[in-house]
Design an enzyme around this catalytic site. Sequence first.
Site, PDB file in Angstrom:
ATOM      1  N   ASP A 116      98.528  43.934  54.213  1.00 31.36           N
ATOM      2  CA  ASP A 116      97.366  42.368  53.881  1.00 31.36           C
ATOM      3  C   ASP A 116      97.654  41.913  53.975  1.00 31.36           C
ATOM      4  OD1 ASP A 116      94.966  41.753  52.578  1.00 31.36           O
ATOM      5  OD2 ASP A 116      95.859  41.264  50.960  1.00 31.36           O
ATOM      6  N   ASP A 130      95.818  38.135  52.640  1.00 32.08           N
ATOM      7  CA  ASP A 130      95.251  37.095  51.930  1.00 32.08           C
ATOM      8  C   ASP A 130      95.730  37.606  50.292  1.00 32.08           C
ATOM      9  OD1 ASP A 130      93.841  34.387  52.705  1.00 32.08           O
ATOM     10  OD2 ASP A 130      93.119  36.273  53.996  1.00 32.08           O
TER      11      ASP A 130
END
Length: 244
Positions: free
Chosen positions: A63, A65
Amino acid sequence: MVAKKPPRKRGNRIAEKVHKIQGTGLRRPLFNDRRALPPPLSPDTKTTLPPPLSPDTKTIFLDLDETLIYSRKVPSPAGYDFVVKAPLRGRLGDVDVLVSKRPLVDEFLESLSKKKYEIVVFTAAPKAYASPILDKLDRKGLISHRLYRDSCRKVDGEELVKDLSGLGRDMKRVVIVDDNPTRYSLQPENAIPISSFSNDVDDWELKRLIEFFDACDGVEDMRVAVKDFLSKQDLSTLDIISTL
């Protein structure tokens, strides 16, 4: 808003259950302007990646953020690492986005690359926001592929989920690292939860991941390694933040 901490469980049950702890009224990301974003995949559409260099290659989905970086519109006392122009929620045109790298993120990517892992960033953010950030984060070109919001799926009409099953990878050789358990809820046995990074300079979450992946040489089924790793972690200390 920080969701309640998950109960202490062991092994694969942690990854299976942790996605159920989401609360309501949770913090929305800067880029979450639904009017301006491409739609996620329909259930009958598949995203595929180019074949790996070798059938034995292990793929790590990361991922972006709050896992690798933290972004915001205004400076904070902790400072930031770089600035990009990107579209943000409620704003016309591109604005300055201040980006802080999670401690050891450069070392983490370097370590994975040296171990011949295939690195794929899979983010629920739109390409217009995430791509310029990744261009600056990955100066050495260590990330093999990038997947954005339009590669996610909608579940139950709203939840954005990263479905790893149709990406052309052997699930025995796949791991996903994400701070939002909803994103990996279709393949929890492949997931390593990570606490949400909010520009804490004393955050050392990536150190434990460097050690884990360094020790996975010769592992045939990464799901077994993940289960063993999670059974030895105190995941009750993780603050899981939803980015929906």
